[in-house]
Design a protein around this motif. Structure first.
Motif, PDB file in Angstrom:
ATOM      1  N   PRO A   1       0.737  -1.177  -0.023  1.00 53.40           N
ATOM      2  CA  PRO A   1      -0.015   0.097  -0.012  1.00 53.40           C
ATOM      3  C   PRO A   1       0.779   1.329   0.077  1.00 53.40           C
ATOM      4  CG  PRO A   1      -0.783  -1.579   1.561  1.00 53.40           C
ATOM      5  CD  PRO A   1       0.446  -2.191   1.177  1.00 53.40           C
TER       6      PRO A   1
ATOM      7  N   TYR B   1      -3.932  -5.187   1.112  1.00 55.70           N
ATOM      8  CA  TYR B   1      -4.509  -4.652   2.250  1.00 55.70           C
ATOM      9  C   TYR B   1      -4.783  -5.499   3.634  1.00 55.70           C
ATOM     10  CZ  TYR B   1      -4.852  -0.594  -0.911  1.00 55.70           C
ATOM     11  OH  TYR B   1      -4.414   0.525  -1.929  1.00 55.70           O
TER      12      TYR B   1
ATOM     13  N   GLU C   1      -8.793  -6.326   4.043  1.00 50.71           N
ATOM     14  CA  GLU C   1      -9.269  -7.220   3.206  1.00 50.71           C
ATOM     15  C   GLU C   1      -9.076  -8.681   3.374  1.00 50.71           C
ATOM     16  OE1 GLU C   1      -8.087  -6.213  -0.870  1.00 50.71           O
ATOM     17  OE2 GLU C   1      -9.093  -4.256  -0.963  1.00 50.71           O
TER      18      GLU C   1
END
Length: 311
Positions: free
Chosen positions: A225, A305, A308
């Motif tokens: 990220p 992520y 998730e």
């Protein structure tokens, strides 16, 4: 006497309180909204209009439709040269800058005496790197009478032209200066490295994983990220390069360092072709938007992520 409709009264009070809170919020946002409209939206609208006009600051803008865009793509060879230079700059600069930033961040993510001083020293180039003064110093270092030429001469390597005077090496010098300014990305990576749970590395140590495996299987996935965020920022900043090309080489030699923004600046303030320069600006916006959209569309294939994974 009690109110026959207590629930209705309660809802009315809640609605009034909600409206009051919303009003306060909008009042607090008003200065920012006014600044956004005046400083961004209105100039953007004017710029879009000018991009469809023949305007040189002296005459009244004459609407010519999409003629400026037609001229950019079909008649302007310098546009493609500036685009080539800028793409080359971005494609070389961004990977190397992010790689150096991540490498230094990993070195500084350890407990050393005086580590704060080292972090500050590595960040300073990013603060002053885009300034005119540093560009002038860089020009002196790599110029005809600069340090690099003096060292090469002392080693018996005679050069007819300096690195900045050679069309094959001038852009590399500017790219090198851009790579040197990796401090902001380094701090972002450093912050992200501190958020990686140590338990992951401890589990890998128990399994006998080597440092390379831990880097590829733990560090990189957990940093994706942050890599994604830095990648977008650096691509946008790369396409906006101006000061280095303007101060160090002024686009030369032979337009080998003519960045897109420098060419846009020339059209606007050297030739006073404001309508054409506005069209160039919106083409650049479209190019940056295209890169950003592609990255956002492809992030699901390589960006991890943690939220998730938990869901």
């Amino acid at each position: 006497m009690q109110c026959p409709f207590p629930s209705a009264r309660s809802e009315s009070v809640n609605l009034t309180k909600k409206m009051r809170n919303n009003l306060i919020a909008y009042l607090l946002l008003t200065p920012w909204l006014a600044g956004f409209v005046i400083m961004y939206l209105i100039p953007m609208g004017i710029s879009i209009y000018y991009s469809c006009t023949d305007f040189n600051l002296l005459n009244v803008p004459q609407f010519i439709g999409l003629s400026n865009y037609n001229r950019i793509f079909l008649q302007d060879d310098t546009f493609y040269q500036a685009l080539k230079v800028t793409f080359t700059y971005v494609l070389i600069l961004v990977p190397f800058r992010l790689a150096f930033a991540l490498g230094v961040a990993m070195l500084l993510n350890k407990k050393y005496r005086g580590i704060g001083i080292y972090r500050t020293c590595y960040y300073i180039p990013s603060i002053i790197g885009g300034s005119i003064a540093v560009s002038v110093v860089w020009k002196q270092i790599f110029g005809n009478q600069g340090v690099i030429m003096s060292i090469l001469s002392a080693m018996g390597i005679e050069q007819k032209t300096s690195l900045l005077g050679n069309p094959n090496t001038a852009l590399l010098v500017i790219i090198l200066m851009g790579i040197w300014q990796f401090g902001s990305s380094m701090l972002i990576f450093l912050s992200a490295l501190k958020q990686i749970p140590l338990s992951l590395y401890e589990s890998a140590d128990v399994d006998g994983a080597r440092s390379v495996i831990k880097f590829l299987k733990i560090t990189i996935p957990m940093l994706t990220p942050t890599i994604f965020f830095n990648l977008i920022l650096q691509i946008i900043n790369g396409f906006r390069v101006f000061t280095e090309s303007y101060v160090i080489t002024n686009g030369g030699p032979l337009d080998s360092t003519l960045s897109y923004v420098l060419y846009l600046y020339r059209r606007a303030f050297t030739y006073f072709d404001m309508g054409y320069s506005c069209a160039l600006a919106w083409v650049l916006v479209a190019i940056i938007a295209m890169f950003t959209i592609v990255l956002f569309k492809t992030q699901k294939n390589w960006v991890f992520y943690e939220s998730e994974e938990e869901s």
